[in-house]
Write a protein that holds these residues in place. Structure first.
Motif, PDB file in Angstrom:
ATOM      1  N   MET A  84       0.837  -1.201   0.000  1.00 32.71           N
ATOM      2  CA  MET A  84       0.000   0.000   0.000  1.00 32.71           C
ATOM      3  C   MET A  84       0.876   1.257   0.000  1.00 32.71           C
ATOM      4  O   MET A  84       1.828   1.356   0.786  1.00 32.71           O
ATOM      5  N   PRO A  85       0.551   2.220  -0.878  1.00 31.73           N
ATOM      6  CA  PRO A  85       1.351   3.451  -0.932  1.00 31.73           C
ATOM      7  C   PRO A  85       1.482   4.155   0.419  1.00 31.73           C
ATOM      8  O   PRO A  85       2.573   4.628   0.755  1.00 31.73           O
ATOM      9  N   GLY A  86       0.409   4.214   1.191  1.00 35.63           N
ATOM     10  CA  GLY A  86       0.479   4.889   2.487  1.00 35.63           C
ATOM     11  C   GLY A  86       1.506   4.247   3.407  1.00 35.63           C
ATOM     12  O   GLY A  86       2.296   4.944   4.069  1.00 35.63           O
ATOM     13  N   HIS A  87       1.503   2.937   3.445  1.00 36.11           N
ATOM     14  CA  HIS A  87       2.477   2.215   4.278  1.00 36.11           C
ATOM     15  C   HIS A  87       3.891   2.464   3.764  1.00 36.11           C
ATOM     16  O   HIS A  87       4.818   2.719   4.553  1.00 36.11           O
ATOM     17  N   LEU A  88       4.081   2.404   2.460  1.00 33.81           N
ATOM     18  CA  LEU A  88       5.415   2.585   1.885  1.00 33.81           C
ATOM     19  C   LEU A  88       5.939   4.007   2.085  1.00 33.81           C
ATOM     20  O   LEU A  88       7.127   4.202   2.363  1.00 33.81           O
ATOM     21  N   VAL A  89       5.044   4.993   1.993  1.00 34.94           N
ATOM     22  CA  VAL A  89       5.457   6.376   2.253  1.00 34.94           C
ATOM     23  C   VAL A  89       5.859   6.527   3.720  1.00 34.94           C
ATOM     24  O   VAL A  89       6.874   7.167   4.038  1.00 34.94           O
ATOM     25  N   ARG A  90       5.095   5.924   4.614  1.00 30.84           N
ATOM     26  CA  ARG A  90       5.434   5.980   6.038  1.00 30.84           C
ATOM     27  C   ARG A  90       6.787   5.332   6.292  1.00 30.84           C
ATOM     28  O   ARG A  90       7.621   5.883   7.010  1.00 30.84           O
ATOM     29  N   ARG A  91       7.027   4.185   5.696  1.00 29.35           N
ATOM     30  CA  ARG A  91       8.318   3.499   5.875  1.00 29.35           C
ATOM     31  C   ARG A  91       9.464   4.324   5.307  1.00 29.35           C
ATOM     32  O   ARG A  91      10.525   4.440   5.916  1.00 29.35           O
ATOM     33  N   ALA A  92       9.253   4.910   4.125  1.00 28.77           N
ATOM     34  CA  ALA A  92      10.291   5.749   3.521  1.00 28.77           C
ATOM     35  C   ALA A  92      10.584   6.955   4.418  1.00 28.77           C
ATOM     36  O   ALA A  92      11.741   7.346   4.592  1.00 28.77           O
ATOM     37  N   HIS A  93       9.534   7.519   5.014  1.00 33.28           N
ATOM     38  CA  HIS A  93       9.718   8.643   5.940  1.00 33.28           C
ATOM     39  C   HIS A  93      10.528   8.200   7.154  1.00 33.28           C
ATOM     40  O   HIS A  93      11.422   8.927   7.620  1.00 33.28           O
ATOM     41  N   GLN A  94      10.242   7.019   7.674  1.00 38.17           N
ATOM     42  CA  GLN A  94      11.005   6.500   8.805  1.00 38.17           C
ATOM     43  C   GLN A  94      12.482   6.360   8.443  1.00 38.17           C
ATOM     44  O   GLN A  94      13.359   6.716   9.240  1.00 38.17           O
ATOM     45  N   VAL A  95      12.753   5.840   7.264  1.00 36.61           N
ATOM     46  CA  VAL A  95      14.136   5.667   6.808  1.00 36.61           C
ATOM     47  C   VAL A  95      14.827   7.028   6.706  1.00 36.61           C
ATOM     48  O   VAL A  95      15.935   7.220   7.214  1.00 36.61           O
ATOM     49  N   ALA A  96      14.164   7.974   6.048  1.00 37.13           N
ATOM     50  CA  ALA A  96      14.756   9.302   5.859  1.00 37.13           C
ATOM     51  C   ALA A  96      15.013   9.990   7.191  1.00 37.13           C
ATOM     52  O   ALA A  96      16.080  10.581   7.402  1.00 37.13           O
ATOM     53  N   THR A  97      14.064   9.911   8.098  1.00 38.96           N
ATOM     54  CA  THR A  97      14.207  10.550   9.404  1.00 38.96           C
ATOM     55  C   THR A  97      15.321   9.897  10.213  1.00 38.96           C
ATOM     56  O   THR A  97      16.137  10.586  10.833  1.00 38.96           O
TER      57      THR A  97
ATOM     58  N   GLU B  52      27.597  14.058  13.649  1.00 39.92           N
ATOM     59  CA  GLU B  52      28.271  15.340  13.451  1.00 39.92           C
ATOM     60  C   GLU B  52      28.152  16.273  14.663  1.00 39.92           C
ATOM     61  O   GLU B  52      28.706  17.367  14.668  1.00 39.92           O
ATOM     62  N   GLY B  53      27.379  15.840  15.660  1.00 40.78           N
ATOM     63  CA  GLY B  53      27.207  16.652  16.865  1.00 40.78           C
ATOM     64  C   GLY B  53      26.328  17.875  16.647  1.00 40.78           C
ATOM     65  O   GLY B  53      26.490  18.888  17.325  1.00 40.78           O
ATOM     66  N   ILE B  54      25.379  17.759  15.717  1.00 38.74           N
ATOM     67  CA  ILE B  54      24.486  18.873  15.402  1.00 38.74           C
ATOM     68  C   ILE B  54      23.109  18.567  15.984  1.00 38.74           C
ATOM     69  O   ILE B  54      22.527  17.523  15.700  1.00 38.74           O
ATOM     70  N   ASP B  55      22.598  19.487  16.782  1.00 40.35           N
ATOM     71  CA  ASP B  55      21.302  19.314  17.433  1.00 40.35           C
ATOM     72  C   ASP B  55      20.225  19.986  16.588  1.00 40.35           C
ATOM     73  O   ASP B  55      19.872  21.145  16.814  1.00 40.35           O
ATOM     74  N   ILE B  56      19.723  19.257  15.594  1.00 39.19           N
ATOM     75  CA  ILE B  56      18.680  19.800  14.722  1.00 39.19           C
ATOM     76  C   ILE B  56      17.824  18.642  14.204  1.00 39.19           C
ATOM     77  O   ILE B  56      18.330  17.550  13.976  1.00 39.19           O
ATOM     78  N   THR B  57      16.542  18.904  14.068  1.00 41.91           N
ATOM     79  CA  THR B  57      15.616  17.897  13.552  1.00 41.91           C
ATOM     80  C   THR B  57      15.343  18.174  12.073  1.00 41.91           C
ATOM     81  O   THR B  57      15.598  19.282  11.584  1.00 41.91           O
ATOM     82  N   PRO B  58      14.784  17.195  11.370  1.00 47.00           N
ATOM     83  CA  PRO B  58      14.444  17.439   9.967  1.00 47.00           C
ATOM     84  C   PRO B  58      13.490  18.634   9.797  1.00 47.00           C
ATOM     85  O   PRO B  58      13.632  19.428   8.860  1.00 47.00           O
ATOM     86  N   PHE B  59      12.560  18.775  10.714  1.00 45.67           N
ATOM     87  CA  PHE B  59      11.607  19.874  10.572  1.00 45.67           C
ATOM     88  C   PHE B  59      12.244  21.218  10.877  1.00 45.67           C
ATOM     89  O   PHE B  59      11.926  22.232  10.250  1.00 45.67           O
TER      90      PHE B  59
END
Length: 143
Positions: free
Chosen positions: A7-20, A30-37
């Motif tokens: 399912m695309p929704g599941h795959l997008v969620r998994r891809a987001h988990q990987v990227a995050t 690198e010792g950088i305190d920053i989130t993706p957002f």
């Protein structure tokens, strides 16, 4: 109906988990305190210095309440300066500090390399297709 794992929704969620996870791993290394957002918000401010929080929220596809907390943390870290708008005294405008610009430059370099990890195993044409399709999905559902 497709199997759950197809399912695309599941795959997008998994891809987001990987990227995050990749982003967090690299930033920690690198010792950088920053989130993706936070990276997204800083990138929006870099593109248009003096933006107000509402515009940063719109550019990053985020609600105003969430962006408020994100900006608060960026201000606390010394990456963003918040000041009263000269055009509208009720509005607060955002600018990167010198520290924020330097950190963002470093994070941008790392983020570019992370993209190769995210798309590992895809050839150039497949990567371009993936980006094109993800943009279409995002544009079809702006919020």
């Amino acid at each position: 109906m497709a199997e759950f794992h197809d399912m695309p929704g599941h795959l997008v969620r998994r891809a987001h988990q990987v990227a995050t996870a990749l982003f967090h791993d690299h930033m920690t290394r690198e010792g950088i305190d920053i989130t993706p957002f936070q990276f997204a918000a800083m990138s929006a401010i870099k593109l248009q210095p003096g933006l107000d929080q509402a515009t940063v929220a719109a550019w990053t596809a985020c609600d105003r309440a969430t962006i408020g907390g994100v900006v608060d943390r960026l201000v606390e870290k010394g990456y963003v300066a918040r000041s009263v708008s000269e055009k509208d005294r009720r509005a607060r405008v955002l600018n990167l500090t010198d520290s924020g610009r330097a950190t963002l430059e470093q994070v941008e370099t790392i983020a570019r390399s992370i993209q190769d990890e995210i798309t590992m195993g895809l050839d150039v044409e497949e990567k371009e297709t993936l980006v094109r399709l993800l943009k279409r999905v995002s544009e079809n559902h702006p919020k």
